[in-house]
Design a protein around this motif. Sequence first.
Motif, PDB file in Angstrom:
ATOM      1  N   SER A  31     -10.956   8.199 -12.052  1.00 51.28           N
ATOM      2  CA  SER A  31     -10.493   7.023 -11.318  1.00 51.28           C
ATOM      3  C   SER A  31     -10.594   5.752 -12.142  1.00 51.28           C
ATOM      4  CB  SER A  31     -11.294   6.858 -10.019  1.00 51.28           C
ATOM      5  OG  SER A  31     -12.668   6.679 -10.283  1.00 51.28           O
ATOM      6  N   ARG A 135      -6.798  -3.221  -0.108  1.00 45.57           N
ATOM      7  CA  ARG A 135      -6.329  -1.877   0.214  1.00 45.57           C
ATOM      8  C   ARG A 135      -7.241  -0.758  -0.259  1.00 45.57           C
ATOM      9  NH1 ARG A 135      -0.485   0.782  -1.220  1.00 45.57           N
ATOM     10  NH2 ARG A 135      -0.725   2.609   0.097  1.00 45.57           N
ATOM     11  N   HIS A 136      -7.845  -0.923  -1.435  1.00 46.18           N
ATOM     12  CA  HIS A 136      -8.692   0.135  -1.998  1.00 46.18           C
ATOM     13  C   HIS A 136      -9.651  -0.507  -2.986  1.00 46.18           C
ATOM     14  CE1 HIS A 136      -9.863   3.716  -4.332  1.00 46.18           C
ATOM     15  NE2 HIS A 136      -9.495   4.425  -3.280  1.00 46.18           N
ATOM     16  N   ASN A 138     -10.510   0.360  -5.897  1.00 46.07           N
ATOM     17  CA  ASN A 138     -10.084   0.472  -7.298  1.00 46.07           C
ATOM     18  C   ASN A 138      -8.697  -0.112  -7.483  1.00 46.07           C
ATOM     19  OD1 ASN A 138     -12.425   1.783  -8.127  1.00 46.07           O
ATOM     20  ND2 ASN A 138     -11.586   3.830  -7.847  1.00 46.07           N
ATOM     21  N   TYR A 158      -3.370   1.073  -7.498  1.00 48.04           N
ATOM     22  CA  TYR A 158      -4.682   1.474  -6.992  1.00 48.04           C
ATOM     23  C   TYR A 158      -4.987   2.868  -7.522  1.00 48.04           C
ATOM     24  CZ  TYR A 158      -3.906  -2.398  -3.802  1.00 48.04           C
ATOM     25  OH  TYR A 158      -3.644  -3.644  -3.284  1.00 48.04           O
ATOM     26  N   VAL A 160      -6.864   5.935  -6.903  1.00 54.89           N
ATOM     27  CA  VAL A 160      -7.451   6.418  -5.647  1.00 54.89           C
ATOM     28  C   VAL A 160      -8.269   7.694  -5.790  1.00 54.89           C
ATOM     29  CG1 VAL A 160      -5.689   5.283  -4.252  1.00 54.89           C
ATOM     30  CG2 VAL A 160      -5.299   7.627  -5.034  1.00 54.89           C
ATOM     31  N   LYS A 171       3.236   3.419  -0.129  1.00 53.00           N
ATOM     32  CA  LYS A 171       2.260   4.425   0.271  1.00 53.00           C
ATOM     33  C   LYS A 171       2.472   5.767  -0.429  1.00 53.00           C
ATOM     34  CE  LYS A 171       1.077   2.417   4.682  1.00 53.00           C
ATOM     35  NZ  LYS A 171      -0.187   1.876   4.163  1.00 53.00           N
ATOM     36  N   SER A 345     -11.126  11.575   1.189  1.00 56.86           N
ATOM     37  CA  SER A 345     -10.984  10.921  -0.105  1.00 56.86           C
ATOM     38  C   SER A 345     -11.777  11.689  -1.142  1.00 56.86           C
ATOM     39  CB  SER A 345     -11.501   9.476  -0.036  1.00 56.86           C
ATOM     40  OG  SER A 345     -11.483   8.861  -1.308  1.00 56.86           O
ATOM     41  N   SER A 347     -12.517   9.803  -3.931  1.00 57.94           N
ATOM     42  CA  SER A 347     -12.848   8.623  -4.735  1.00 57.94           C
ATOM     43  C   SER A 347     -14.283   8.188  -4.480  1.00 57.94           C
ATOM     44  CB  SER A 347     -11.890   7.477  -4.391  1.00 57.94           C
ATOM     45  OG  SER A 347     -12.342   6.262  -4.945  1.00 57.94           O
ATOM     46  N   GLU A 350     -14.632   4.897  -2.913  1.00 58.99           N
ATOM     47  CA  GLU A 350     -14.231   4.793  -1.517  1.00 58.99           C
ATOM     48  C   GLU A 350     -15.239   5.433  -0.573  1.00 58.99           C
ATOM     49  OE1 GLU A 350      -9.967   4.915   0.815  1.00 58.99           O
ATOM     50  OE2 GLU A 350     -10.346   6.443  -0.707  1.00 58.99           O
ATOM     51  N   GLN A 447     -17.143   5.575   5.104  1.00 56.02           N
ATOM     52  CA  GLN A 447     -16.771   4.260   5.628  1.00 56.02           C
ATOM     53  C   GLN A 447     -18.000   3.463   6.056  1.00 56.02           C
ATOM     54  OE1 GLN A 447     -13.422   3.450   5.127  1.00 56.02           O
ATOM     55  NE2 GLN A 447     -13.876   5.402   4.128  1.00 56.02           N
TER      56      GLN A 447
END
Length: 468
Positions: A31, A135-136, A138, A158, A160, A171, A345, A347, A350, A447
Amino acid sequence: MRTSASPSGGPAIARFSVFDIFHIGIGPSSSHTVGPMRAAGAFVRELQASDLLPRVARVRIVLYGSLGATGKGHGTDRGVILGLAGKIPETVTAADIGAILDLLRTTSSLALSGCRRIAFEPRSDIVFRVRPLDRHPNGLTFHAFDIEGAELMQRTYYSVGGGALLHGDDKRNEGPPRVRVPHPFGSGRELLRLCQDRQCPISEIVYANEACMTPADEIHARLDAIWRAMEDCVRRGVMAEGQLPGPLKVSRRAKDLHDLLLAGGAGAKDALHAMDWLNVWAMAVNEENASGGRVVTAPTNGAAGIIPSVLHYYMRFIHGADIGGVRRFLLTAAAIGMLYKLNASISGAEVGCQGEVGVACSMAAGGLCEVLGGTPEQAEQAAEIAMEHHLGLTCDPVGGLVQIPCIERNAVASAKAVNAARLALRSRVSHHVSLDAVIQTMWQTGQDMKTKYKETSRGGLAINIKQC
């Protein structure tokens, strides 16, 4: 749980190829190194397609969030430079890397796509910002300017996870387009139903779908190439000595342990002899990754040692193991990786390291279970067990380097994958937690996890041990 639909009405899983989950690249991070390298290449190609490249006099790159926080230790700046120079992770060589970086140091210039040479000073033209984009975690933005300082183009990408990219507000994922497949699945439950209806293992479902994206005569050849790259990485790792790059001065350990095992210092009569070999193989790969060497992203670089280690265990310790089993292992593991990529995910920035080492362990457990004779239900259970005991795992690399605790973490997870497969194979009762439930839980846990525990080196071990 996160889901999305494809244009054909089937689940978006149809857009993921096995070779999105497994691909050859360079360390230390998919990533933070591979993704930014691909983003830089995409930016230069767009400049070329728009006939703007001859007008470019300066390029500026801004790295946000996790890329900004740990990008220097993860080689993000190096990845961006190589991508701007037109190199790609799958084929760039050590000689290429050395030549480009040496010329940059001596001339303060860089040849975009190998042809348009501009002034370039990494200390000022690559900017690290800890604040993430919305949005992310990274995110990275490229700016191209002409000789008068007017902006010619700006693009945001990004990274991801696993080297995959999202482009700005689009997207779509970089990779093969979504296609119709004979056996679409978007959850573990749907995958098991397909196996039950067709009375076949998970690997056959994945192979049939892959044949719609990759010519059938190429699938085995590409899987074999992935396995050879894993073998080569282990072979290099158990021969290398010295210290890993960076200020931590971490010594390589795989060779010493490998030599000890070969000499019989940890005798084969030891009941845990196989575990010692799992440790060697995993550490060999991750020491190579930490050195910026060539590895197989599986499904990320930070977790690249787990699947090669468990595959080596299969080939060395399981009677009747063969290349056909390696292929089935990889196909089954890829199916599990696709489910995580679609519904959660992979990532670390994330969801923490549960999304990297946890997912790789889950994939390895499911793949091993199938080639040991497990049913699809047992393979699903093995994958669930492996992730269940990685939930909440933080990503807290010391010094922003993919070394501590990453290398040992791969070794420990390799043993956990074998244990999860054995538990599932010997279970005579249905399990209470499904793979779908544990994937959803992993996503929710990620999250809830504080940002400082998600690949920023601002919490956990990264701030609680003394750095040299």
